[in-house]
Design an enzyme around this catalytic site. Structure first.
Site, PDB file in Angstrom:
ATOM      1  N   GLU A 170      11.105  -3.603  -4.561  1.00  0.00           N
ATOM      2  CA  GLU A 170      10.565  -4.391  -4.790  1.00  0.00           C
ATOM      3  C   GLU A 170       9.485  -3.941  -6.038  1.00  0.00           C
ATOM      4  O   GLU A 170       9.927  -2.468  -6.228  1.00  0.00           O
ATOM      5  CB  GLU A 170       9.377  -4.521  -3.488  1.00  0.00           C
ATOM      6  N   CYS A 202      -0.474  -0.622  -3.210  1.00  0.00           N
ATOM      7  CA  CYS A 202      -0.010   0.647  -3.224  1.00  0.00           C
ATOM      8  C   CYS A 202       0.626   0.463  -0.800  1.00  0.00           C
ATOM      9  O   CYS A 202      -0.845   0.561  -0.352  1.00  0.00           O
ATOM     10  CB  CYS A 202      -1.339   2.123  -2.787  1.00  0.00           C
TER      11      CYS A 202
HETATM   12  N1  SAH Z   1       6.389   9.236  -1.986  1.00  0.00           N
HETATM   13  C1  SAH Z   1       6.237   9.502  -2.971  1.00  0.00           C
HETATM   14  C2  SAH Z   1       5.709   7.840  -3.851  1.00  0.00           C
HETATM   15  C3  SAH Z   1       5.642   6.639  -2.948  1.00  0.00           C
HETATM   16  S1  SAH Z   1       4.213   6.435  -2.240  1.00  0.00           S
HETATM   17  C4  SAH Z   1       4.655   9.669  -2.398  1.00  0.00           C
HETATM   18  O1  SAH Z   1       4.390  10.283  -1.252  1.00  0.00           O
HETATM   19  O2  SAH Z   1       3.963   9.712  -3.168  1.00  0.00           O
HETATM   20  C5  SAH Z   1       2.629   6.005  -3.434  1.00  0.00           C
HETATM   21  C6  SAH Z   1       0.929   6.836  -3.172  1.00  0.00           C
HETATM   22  O3  SAH Z   1       0.165   5.318  -2.274  1.00  0.00           O
HETATM   23  C7  SAH Z   1       1.422   7.529  -1.982  1.00  0.00           C
HETATM   24  O4  SAH Z   1       0.494   8.657  -2.877  1.00  0.00           O
HETATM   25  C8  SAH Z   1       1.266   7.556  -0.916  1.00  0.00           C
HETATM   26  O5  SAH Z   1       1.257   8.278   0.185  1.00  0.00           O
HETATM   27  C9  SAH Z   1       0.008   6.240  -1.032  1.00  0.00           C
HETATM   28  N2  SAH Z   1       0.459   4.738   0.954  1.00  0.00           N
HETATM   29  C10 SAH Z   1       0.941   4.673   1.080  1.00  0.00           C
HETATM   30  N3  SAH Z   1       0.339   4.017   2.443  1.00  0.00           N
HETATM   31  C11 SAH Z   1      -0.467   3.695   1.466  1.00  0.00           C
HETATM   32  C12 SAH Z   1      -1.490   2.708   1.816  1.00  0.00           C
HETATM   33  N4  SAH Z   1      -1.289   1.993   3.048  1.00  0.00           N
HETATM   34  N5  SAH Z   1      -2.718   2.310   1.232  1.00  0.00           N
HETATM   35  C13 SAH Z   1      -2.701   3.441   0.094  1.00  0.00           C
HETATM   36  N6  SAH Z   1      -2.061   4.100  -0.254  1.00  0.00           N
HETATM   37  C14 SAH Z   1      -0.325   4.406   0.651  1.00  0.00           C
END
Ligand code: SAH
Length: 341
Positions: A87, A327
């Site tokens: 996606e 996110c």
């Molecule tokens: N693996 C990388 C990039 C992917 S996640 C990382 O961990 O940074 C991108 C961002 O979205 C990260 O900060 C992650 O912690 C956040 N994220 C994951 N699940 C989320 C949610 N349900 N709500 C808001 N942010 C979330």
């Protein structure tokens, strides 16, 4: 080989390998990325060179399976050549069009609050599959790309080589020419690759998913912290910041009753100390996990305590919730038909 897997440097090396002038690489790169050419006929090369290029390089892109669009966001579901899905999201921000790309099919990091981690990693994406996401967005929505967040499904530093090649292609003046400060790679904190990233010839911006101000809490939320505790992550981030002079973003999802207390905000400020980092507060997007986002007052208060303690904090604008494109909402299990969306 797929053309979109080549950095400009790789392409120069390719031309040397076929006994041609490497300066041709710049001409081709520019023609393909800037002017949308999808064959080698318009560059004034001899038939012999064109035949070699046609023999060796293809322009295969992921296939668009589903397209959803709302006022300020859009999402594409793409099918890769082996039937896996990925996606990609487009956010229409004030400063321009920002995309969010995935780097893996599934993710092995196992962060408790994240939906993407519910499916284990099936494989890394190849460079051309990450570049392909950007090109698919540009083509489907006829837009120029002004910013890139490597924050979709997957851990980019668990797929470092492809991520590094992707940012090189996307930010190259002869490639998609997105400004390096507008290309951000987000990591859960894989320390050796933070150093490697800082040492790239042209590093882009860095965001660290911190989400907790101490190891006890971070161990609970993010298993990777047991391998690379906070102090090591901060040291690596500081190295990056000193080397590149880019300000590091610390991402912090506020989870109601878990990490949103005044005490957490003070601890976070102490952790940052005088470093040139800022905090990006992320409102938690509900998935089917046990976590909830705090109310607006609590969020404003957390931000206030950080500011009182000398920390720059911004609140991430929420995009795409109506498309399930926010996110942490990108689904890793869409390949099971019937569960899409
Ligand atoms: N693996 C990388 C990039 C992917 S996640 C990382 O961990 O940074 C991108 C961002 O979205 C990260 O900060 C992650 O912690 C956040 N994220 C994951 N699940 C989320 C949610 N349900 N709500 C808001 N942010 C979330």
């Amino acid at each position: 080989m797929n053309f979109f897997g080549y950095t400009l440097q790789n392409l120069k090396e390719y031309f040397v390998d076929i006994d041609e002038n490497p300066a041709k690489a710049g001409i081709v790169f520019d023609g393909i990325y800037k002017h949308g050419a999808r064959d080698f006929r318009g560059f004034g090369f001899s038939e012999r060179v064109v035949a070699k290029l046609e023999r060796d390089l293809t322009f295969e892109l992921p296939k668009v399976i589903e397209k959803r669009e709302s006022k300020d966001a859009a999402k594409l579901l793409l099918e890769l050549s082996d039937g896996e899905f990925v996606e990609t999201v487009l956010m229409r921000q004030r400063f321009g069009n920002c995309i969010c790309v995935s780097t893996q099919v599934g993710c092995n990091m196992g962060c408790k609050f994240c939906q993407s981690g519910q499916m284990k990693k099936r494989r890394d994406l190849r460079t051309e599959e990450i570049v392909g996401q950007a090109l698919a967005i540009a083509a489907e929505f006829s837009c120029k790309i002004d910013g890139v967040s490597v924050m979709g499904i997957g851990e980019p530093f668990d797929n470092f080589a492809s991520t590094a090649d992707f940012i090189s292609i996307i930010s190259d003046d002869k490639g998609l020419a997105v400004g390096r400060r507008h290309v951000t790679v987000s990591t859960c904190g894989i320390v050796p690759q933070i150093y490697e990233y800082a040492d790239l010839p042209m590093p882009c911006s860095l965001a660290i998913s911190l989400h907790a101000p101490d190891d006890d809490l971070r161990n609970e939320l993010m298993p990777i912290n047991r391998k690379y505790p906070i102090a090591e992550v901060m040291k690596a981030a500081e190295y990056y910041s000193n080397k590149t002079h880019h300000r590091v973003a610390l991402e912090y999802i506020l989870l109601s009753g878990i990490n949103d207390t005044d005490e957490c905000a003070v601890k976070l400020a102490e952790l940052i100390g005088g470093r040139d980092f800022y905090v990006n507060l992320i409102p938690y997007n509900s998935t089917d996990s046990e976590f909830r986002k705090p109310d607006t007052e609590k969020l404003a208060n957390f931000c206030k305590v950080l500011k009182e303690n000398g920390v720059i904090a911004t609140k991430r604008r929420e995009f795409g919730a109506d498309l399930k494109a926010a996110c942490g909402q990108l689904r890793a299990d869409y390949c099971k038909k019937g569960e899409r969306g």
